[in-house]
Design a protein around this motif. Structure first.
Motif, PDB file in Angstrom:
ATOM      1  N   VAL A  27      49.737   1.104   4.420  1.00  0.00           N
ATOM      2  CA  VAL A  27      48.284   0.699   4.404  1.00  0.00           C
ATOM      3  C   VAL A  27      48.481  -0.827   4.692  1.00  0.00           C
ATOM      4  O   VAL A  27      49.267  -1.507   3.878  1.00  0.00           O
ATOM      5  CB  VAL A  27      47.367   0.845   3.104  1.00  0.00           C
ATOM      6  CG1 VAL A  27      45.844   0.149   3.329  1.00  0.00           C
ATOM      7  CG2 VAL A  27      47.216   2.186   3.039  1.00  0.00           C
ATOM      8  N   VAL A  28      47.775  -1.304   5.503  1.00  0.00           N
ATOM      9  CA  VAL A  28      47.801  -2.865   6.003  1.00  0.00           C
ATOM     10  C   VAL A  28      46.323  -3.354   5.621  1.00  0.00           C
ATOM     11  O   VAL A  28      45.409  -2.807   6.301  1.00  0.00           O
ATOM     12  CB  VAL A  28      48.094  -3.448   7.357  1.00  0.00           C
ATOM     13  CG1 VAL A  28      48.035  -4.679   7.505  1.00  0.00           C
ATOM     14  CG2 VAL A  28      49.512  -2.716   7.792  1.00  0.00           C
ATOM     15  N   ASP A  29      46.057  -4.218   4.835  1.00  0.00           N
ATOM     16  CA  ASP A  29      44.932  -5.082   4.562  1.00  0.00           C
ATOM     17  C   ASP A  29      45.104  -6.381   4.460  1.00  0.00           C
ATOM     18  O   ASP A  29      45.431  -6.823   3.502  1.00  0.00           O
ATOM     19  CB  ASP A  29      44.088  -4.464   3.251  1.00  0.00           C
ATOM     20  CG  ASP A  29      42.881  -5.012   3.027  1.00  0.00           C
ATOM     21  OD1 ASP A  29      42.416  -6.125   3.648  1.00  0.00           O
ATOM     22  OD2 ASP A  29      41.646  -4.224   2.580  1.00  0.00           O
TER      23      ASP A  29
ATOM     24  N   GLY B 282      48.941 -16.118   2.855  1.00  0.00           N
ATOM     25  CA  GLY B 282      48.639 -15.381   4.154  1.00  0.00           C
ATOM     26  C   GLY B 282      49.931 -14.872   4.649  1.00  0.00           C
ATOM     27  O   GLY B 282      49.695 -14.079   5.752  1.00  0.00           O
ATOM     28  N   LYS B 283      50.956 -15.196   4.287  1.00  0.00           N
ATOM     29  CA  LYS B 283      52.338 -14.499   4.728  1.00  0.00           C
ATOM     30  C   LYS B 283      52.379 -12.944   4.348  1.00  0.00           C
ATOM     31  O   LYS B 283      51.770 -12.626   3.184  1.00  0.00           O
ATOM     32  CB  LYS B 283      53.386 -15.317   4.215  1.00  0.00           C
ATOM     33  CG  LYS B 283      53.628 -16.796   4.771  1.00  0.00           C
ATOM     34  CD  LYS B 283      54.773 -17.356   4.013  1.00  0.00           C
ATOM     35  CE  LYS B 283      54.884 -18.897   4.489  1.00  0.00           C
ATOM     36  NZ  LYS B 283      56.009 -19.423   3.846  1.00  0.00           N
ATOM     37  N   PRO B 284      53.038 -12.145   4.890  1.00  0.00           N
ATOM     38  CA  PRO B 284      53.043 -11.002   4.660  1.00  0.00           C
ATOM     39  C   PRO B 284      53.747 -10.547   3.317  1.00  0.00           C
ATOM     40  O   PRO B 284      54.405 -11.253   2.821  1.00  0.00           O
ATOM     41  CB  PRO B 284      54.068 -10.105   5.501  1.00  0.00           C
ATOM     42  CG  PRO B 284      54.110 -11.191   6.875  1.00  0.00           C
ATOM     43  CD  PRO B 284      53.686 -12.575   6.318  1.00  0.00           C
ATOM     44  N   VAL B 285      53.187  -9.705   2.482  1.00  0.00           N
ATOM     45  CA  VAL B 285      53.470  -9.307   1.120  1.00  0.00           C
ATOM     46  C   VAL B 285      53.440  -7.710   1.282  1.00  0.00           C
ATOM     47  O   VAL B 285      52.628  -7.063   1.238  1.00  0.00           O
ATOM     48  CB  VAL B 285      52.539  -9.779  -0.009  1.00  0.00           C
ATOM     49  CG1 VAL B 285      52.946  -9.374  -1.203  1.00  0.00           C
ATOM     50  CG2 VAL B 285      52.449 -11.211   0.048  1.00  0.00           C
TER      51      VAL B 285
ATOM     52  N   LYS C 130      59.182  -0.809   9.055  1.00  0.00           N
ATOM     53  CA  LYS C 130      58.763  -1.073  10.356  1.00  0.00           C
ATOM     54  C   LYS C 130      57.236  -2.056  10.444  1.00  0.00           C
ATOM     55  O   LYS C 130      57.370  -2.802  11.193  1.00  0.00           O
ATOM     56  CB  LYS C 130      58.439   0.255  11.311  1.00  0.00           C
ATOM     57  CG  LYS C 130      57.722   0.060  12.601  1.00  0.00           C
ATOM     58  CD  LYS C 130      57.509   1.335  13.202  1.00  0.00           C
ATOM     59  CE  LYS C 130      57.135   1.232  14.643  1.00  0.00           C
ATOM     60  NZ  LYS C 130      56.686   2.641  15.208  1.00  0.00           N
ATOM     61  N   THR C 131      56.616  -1.657   9.514  1.00  0.00           N
ATOM     62  CA  THR C 131      55.164  -2.470   9.456  1.00  0.00           C
ATOM     63  C   THR C 131      55.621  -3.854   8.975  1.00  0.00           C
ATOM     64  O   THR C 131      55.189  -5.010   9.501  1.00  0.00           O
ATOM     65  CB  THR C 131      54.254  -1.653   8.635  1.00  0.00           C
ATOM     66  OG1 THR C 131      53.899  -0.338   9.036  1.00  0.00           O
ATOM     67  CG2 THR C 131      52.820  -2.457   8.363  1.00  0.00           C
TER      68      THR C 131
END
Length: 179
Positions: free
Chosen positions: A152-154, A105-108, A171-172
């Motif tokens: 894109v963030v999903d 669940g951590k950002p990839v 930035k994202t």
């Protein structure tokens, strides 16, 4: 996370074929944000970056991916370059690490050709993402929805198309790490 100092961000690459700017620009942004980037690769020593097809600088590997633990990092960055993700797809330890990181669940964050590694890890079913355009069919065949957008963030996946998208990509990524 209120205190960013010392928070480690994993940058996973093959030992050769990394698009230099897709490693160095996000790396610098992570450092400038007070976070600690660490370079993971299949083999110890150095990685060879490229400016398109021309060799550029080398960078020292901090740790091999075989010994890396998802719990040690706040996020995972997957730089592109054509040869880099293609080589990582063949490394079982790299694929396992990516799959486990997505599951955490951590950002990839994956840019350009790097989503090939996400295809190999089998983590794209029902996900919306972008990449270099030539990956569209691979992404769709692995159950993902490919779109042509800057970033894109999903869920915990952050994807971008190419080096021109690096400002929005970083930035994202930093926003996701800060929560």
């Amino acid at each position: 996370m209120s205190d960013q100092t010392g928070t480690k961000i994993a940058f996973l690459t093959a030992n050769e074929g990394i698009e230099r700017v897709e490693l160095t620009e996000p790396w610098k942004s992570v450092q400038d944000a007070g976070l600690q980037p660490e370079l993971l690769a299949p083999k110890e020593g150095e990685v060879q970056t490229f400016d398109h097809l021309d060799k550029a600088e080398t960078r020292p590997v901090d740790h091999t991916v075989k010994g890396a633990k998802v719990d040690d990092y706040a996020a995972l960055v997957l730089p592109g370059g054509v040869a880099n993700p293609d080589a990582l797809r063949l490394d079982d330890d790299a694929v396992r690490f990516i799959k486990d990181f997505v599951a955490s669940g951590k950002p990839v964050a994956a840019i350009c050709h790097a989503p090939w590694t996400l295809v190999e890890a089998g983590v794209l079913e029902g996900k919306r993402l972008t990449s270099w355009p030539s990956l569209q069919t691979d992404i769709r065949n692995s159950g993902g929805e490919w779109v042509d957008e800057e970033v894109v963030v999903d869920g915990n996946l952050i994807t971008s198309r190419n080096p021109d998208d690096i400002p929005a990509f970083t930035k994202t990524l930093l926003g996701a790490v800060r929560g």
